[in-house]
Design a protein around this motif. Structure first.
Motif, PDB file in Angstrom:
ATOM      1  N   GLN A   1       0.822  -1.202   0.000  1.00 35.18           N
ATOM      2  CA  GLN A   1       0.000   0.000   0.000  1.00 35.18           C
ATOM      3  C   GLN A   1       0.865   1.265   0.000  1.00 35.18           C
ATOM      4  O   GLN A   1       1.827   1.376   0.748  1.00 35.18           O
ATOM      5  N   ILE A   2       0.489   2.193  -0.864  1.00 35.83           N
ATOM      6  CA  ILE A   2       1.176   3.478  -0.961  1.00 35.83           C
ATOM      7  C   ILE A   2       0.190   4.564  -0.555  1.00 35.83           C
ATOM      8  O   ILE A   2      -0.894   4.672  -1.123  1.00 35.83           O
ATOM      9  N   PHE A   3       0.576   5.365   0.423  1.00 36.10           N
ATOM     10  CA  PHE A   3      -0.291   6.433   0.900  1.00 36.10           C
ATOM     11  C   PHE A   3       0.178   7.779   0.361  1.00 36.10           C
ATOM     12  O   PHE A   3       1.282   7.895  -0.177  1.00 36.10           O
ATOM     13  N   VAL A   4      -0.670   8.779   0.524  1.00 36.27           N
ATOM     14  CA  VAL A   4      -0.380  10.085  -0.056  1.00 36.27           C
ATOM     15  C   VAL A   4       0.866  10.714   0.568  1.00 36.27           C
ATOM     16  O   VAL A   4       1.535  11.549  -0.041  1.00 36.27           O
ATOM     17  N   THR A   5       1.202  10.277   1.785  1.00 34.15           N
ATOM     18  CA  THR A   5       2.432  10.734   2.412  1.00 34.15           C
ATOM     19  C   THR A   5       2.954   9.648   3.344  1.00 34.15           C
ATOM     20  O   THR A   5       2.253   8.676   3.639  1.00 34.15           O
ATOM     21  N   LYS A   6       4.176   9.806   3.775  1.00 38.74           N
ATOM     22  CA  LYS A   6       4.793   8.878   4.723  1.00 38.74           C
ATOM     23  C   LYS A   6       5.709   9.700   5.620  1.00 38.74           C
ATOM     24  O   LYS A   6       6.474  10.537   5.120  1.00 38.74           O
ATOM     25  N   PRO A   7       5.637   9.493   6.931  1.00 40.10           N
ATOM     26  CA  PRO A   7       6.451  10.320   7.832  1.00 40.10           C
ATOM     27  C   PRO A   7       7.951  10.198   7.536  1.00 40.10           C
ATOM     28  O   PRO A   7       8.467   9.099   7.342  1.00 40.10           O
ATOM     29  N   SER A   8       8.614  11.333   7.505  1.00 38.75           N
ATOM     30  CA  SER A   8      10.069  11.362   7.388  1.00 38.75           C
ATOM     31  C   SER A   8      10.655  11.266   8.783  1.00 38.75           C
ATOM     32  O   SER A   8      10.320  12.061   9.662  1.00 38.75           O
TER      33      SER A   8
ATOM     34  N   ASP B   1      -0.937  38.876  12.203  1.00 40.94           N
ATOM     35  CA  ASP B   1      -0.669  39.035  13.632  1.00 40.94           C
ATOM     36  C   ASP B   1      -0.042  37.777  14.216  1.00 40.94           C
ATOM     37  O   ASP B   1       0.872  37.852  15.042  1.00 40.94           O
ATOM     38  N   LEU B   2      -0.546  36.614  13.786  1.00 40.07           N
ATOM     39  CA  LEU B   2      -0.016  35.330  14.229  1.00 40.07           C
ATOM     40  C   LEU B   2      -0.115  34.344  13.073  1.00 40.07           C
ATOM     41  O   LEU B   2      -0.989  34.461  12.208  1.00 40.07           O
ATOM     42  N   SER B   3       0.779  33.355  13.068  1.00 41.80           N
ATOM     43  CA  SER B   3       0.695  32.235  12.133  1.00 41.80           C
ATOM     44  C   SER B   3       0.810  30.939  12.909  1.00 41.80           C
ATOM     45  O   SER B   3       1.521  30.876  13.918  1.00 41.80           O
ATOM     46  N   ILE B   4       0.119  29.912  12.424  1.00 41.67           N
ATOM     47  CA  ILE B   4       0.087  28.632  13.118  1.00 41.67           C
ATOM     48  C   ILE B   4       0.696  27.561  12.229  1.00 41.67           C
ATOM     49  O   ILE B   4       0.359  27.447  11.049  1.00 41.67           O
ATOM     50  N   LEU B   5       1.598  26.769  12.799  1.00 47.09           N
ATOM     51  CA  LEU B   5       2.209  25.646  12.103  1.00 47.09           C
ATOM     52  C   LEU B   5       1.721  24.322  12.694  1.00 47.09           C
ATOM     53  O   LEU B   5       1.377  24.247  13.874  1.00 47.09           O
ATOM     54  N   SER B   6       1.715  23.296  11.862  1.00 47.47           N
ATOM     55  CA  SER B   6       1.458  21.931  12.320  1.00 47.47           C
ATOM     56  C   SER B   6       2.706  21.092  12.086  1.00 47.47           C
ATOM     57  O   SER B   6       3.325  21.175  11.023  1.00 47.47           O
ATOM     58  N   PHE B   7       3.060  20.298  13.092  1.00 48.44           N
ATOM     59  CA  PHE B   7       4.171  19.352  12.975  1.00 48.44           C
ATOM     60  C   PHE B   7       3.647  17.927  13.051  1.00 48.44           C
ATOM     61  O   PHE B   7       4.309  17.021  13.573  1.00 48.44           O
ATOM     62  N   HIS B   8       2.438  17.718  12.507  1.00 45.26           N
ATOM     63  CA  HIS B   8       1.830  16.388  12.474  1.00 45.26           C
ATOM     64  C   HIS B   8       2.694  15.443  11.638  1.00 45.26           C
ATOM     65  O   HIS B   8       3.490  15.885  10.790  1.00 45.26           O
ATOM     66  N   ALA B   9       2.517  14.155  11.858  1.00 48.42           N
ATOM     67  CA  ALA B   9       3.324  13.142  11.164  1.00 48.42           C
ATOM     68  C   ALA B   9       3.254  13.265   9.651  1.00 48.42           C
ATOM     69  O   ALA B   9       4.175  12.852   8.945  1.00 48.42           O
ATOM     70  N   THR B  10       2.167  13.845   9.124  1.00 44.25           N
ATOM     71  CA  THR B  10       2.016  13.955   7.676  1.00 44.25           C
ATOM     72  C   THR B  10       2.737  15.165   7.089  1.00 44.25           C
ATOM     73  O   THR B  10       2.799  15.307   5.864  1.00 44.25           O
ATOM     74  N   LYS B  11       3.293  16.023   7.932  1.00 39.52           N
ATOM     75  CA  LYS B  11       3.907  17.260   7.445  1.00 39.52           C
ATOM     76  C   LYS B  11       5.377  17.044   7.085  1.00 39.52           C
ATOM     77  O   LYS B  11       6.028  16.110   7.550  1.00 39.52           O
TER      78      LYS B  11
ATOM     79  N   ILE C   1       3.462  12.196  -2.335  1.00 36.21           N
ATOM     80  CA  ILE C   1       4.752  12.882  -2.420  1.00 36.21           C
ATOM     81  C   ILE C   1       5.375  12.917  -1.028  1.00 36.21           C
ATOM     82  O   ILE C   1       4.752  13.341  -0.059  1.00 36.21           O
ATOM     83  N   TYR C   2       6.578  12.399  -0.933  1.00 32.86           N
ATOM     84  CA  TYR C   2       7.367  12.457   0.292  1.00 32.86           C
ATOM     85  C   TYR C   2       8.805  12.153  -0.089  1.00 32.86           C
ATOM     86  O   TYR C   2       9.073  11.609  -1.182  1.00 32.86           O
ATOM     87  N   PRO C   3       9.777  12.532   0.744  1.00 30.65           N
ATOM     88  CA  PRO C   3      11.185  12.505   0.333  1.00 30.65           C
ATOM     89  C   PRO C   3      11.690  11.176  -0.184  1.00 30.65           C
ATOM     90  O   PRO C   3      12.548  11.142  -1.072  1.00 30.65           O
ATOM     91  N   PHE C   4      11.155  10.067   0.348  1.00 25.63           N
ATOM     92  CA  PHE C   4      11.722   8.779  -0.007  1.00 25.63           C
ATOM     93  C   PHE C   4      10.740   7.926  -0.810  1.00 25.63           C
ATOM     94  O   PHE C   4      10.752   6.700  -0.713  1.00 25.63           O
TER      95      PHE C   4
END
Length: 364
Positions: A3-10, A173-183, A346-349
């Protein structure tokens, strides 16, 4: 093929994480602004080119807290073309979302349609840098200044994205980032608020830690949204590899772009020369000129064990909590794009054999 998913954690090499774990065991401090937490805030601010970073256990709590930080209430103009957490954060703050249509070129909030939605109850604008495409930050800020509105950016997709070599996180004024496994940059789970002055940073830090100033003093009704030392440590290590992750993703992005340009009925959003992207998403639009509908192509990928995603379908306005919020005729572009959008893996590997398989399916 598996199975290939849309992303994979780096993930970094496991053996390189062991010394970080040993340090945590030595310190016996697992949370509450520990050594790695403090280090990651400093290193992220340096890497991203911003003044202050406040770390959070996840991106949703960061967004909830950002709205509370600025004391936003009433109505907020936002986009229906986003992950539902964007709108949920408004609801949890008792704020009414007012949905604005998007642009066909990049899927972002259409800044030309904002002003007609402003009422006496409007207090802020909450745009999303969709797929890491920067919003028209200058025009949105102009509108905000004219009407005295705050601007909070959901920048979950926009880690290290720059406009004319300036971080897009420096706008609003503010920006929000996500560091979820899919990012592209992950701390397993995690997130951050980017702010521009020490006073605001201090208020954010109080809000995310129950409102405590010291052991015996609580000055506001805060919550527990702190990032722990495990998350912080993996983040510090991830910074050693993030440039490699982005570089490898860019190679895959360029392969896709070359082939998509030659397939009738498939389109890309507009990519600009003055923008530095992070290549963490690869959205395409499946138009009526393609041989299959978007959903038929989606099912065809599934039959081949490739799980592409229809980000963002359905629109937030089609979910039951918000379905009565807007008449669909007012969001023609958002409804159109939601029925065409498909995000490719799409993901690095990403394996080259898999990449060729994906392109073959698109061509066949």
């Amino acid at each position: 093929m598996s199975q290939i998913f849309v992303t994979k954690p780096s993930l970094p090499p496991l053996e390189e994480f062991i010394p970080y774990l040993e340090k945590i065991w030595e310190n016996k401090i697992l949370t509450n602004n520990g050594e790695f937490h403090q280090l990651l805030e400093v290193e992220l601010a340096r890497y991203l080119g911003v003044k202050y970073v406040a770390l959070f256990s996840n991106g949703t709590l960061a967004l909830l807290t950002a709205l509370k930080t600025l004391r936003i209430k009433g109505e907020v103009i936002t986009t229906p073309f986003t992950f539902v957490a964007t709108t949920h954060a408004l609801h949890w703050n008792n704020i009414k979302p007012v949905f604005c249509d998007i642009k066909e070129a990049d899927g972002n909030l259409d800044e030309t349609k904002i002003e007609k939605l402003i009422t006496t109850e409007t207090t802020a604008i909450l745009p999303v840098h969709v797929y890491g495409h920067p919003c028209n930050v200058e025009e949105i800020q102009r509108i905000a200044d004219v009407y005295g509105l705050k601007v909070v950016y959901d920048a979950a997709h926009a880690f290290n994205v720059k406009v004319n070599n300036t971080s897009v996180l420096n706008f609003g004024d503010l920006s929000i980032l996500s560091f979820h496994a899919t990012k592209i940059f992950n701390t397993f789970e995690g997130g951050a608020i980017i702010c521009h002055d020490v006073k605001t940073k201090s208020r954010i830090d109080h809000l995310k830690n129950f409102g405590f100033v010291n052991e015996t003093t609580v000055i506001t009704q805060g919550i527990n949204a702190k990032m722990n030392e495990f998350q912080s440590a993996i983040g510090v290590l991830q910074l050693k590899f993030i440039d490699e992750y982005i570089r490898k993703s860019k190679v895959i992005f360029e392969v896709y772009t070359f082939h998509i340009s030659q397939i009738k009925g498939l389109k890309n959003f507009t990519y600009k020369n003055d923008v530095t992207y992070n290549y963490s998403y690869y959205p395409i639009l499946v138009t009526e000129n393609y041989e299959l509908t978007r959903d038929e192509l989606y099912e065809k990928f599934k039959l081949n064990n490739i799980y592409v995603r229809r980000y963002f379908y359905p629109l937030v306005t089609e979910f039951s909590p918000y379905i009565d919020s807007v008449n669909d005729t007012k969001l023609p572009i958002a409804n159109k794009i939601a029925k065409q959008i498909l995000c490719l893996p799409i993901y690095p590997f990403l394996d080259n054999t898999v990449l060729k398989k994906i392109i073959k399916i698109l061509n066949s």
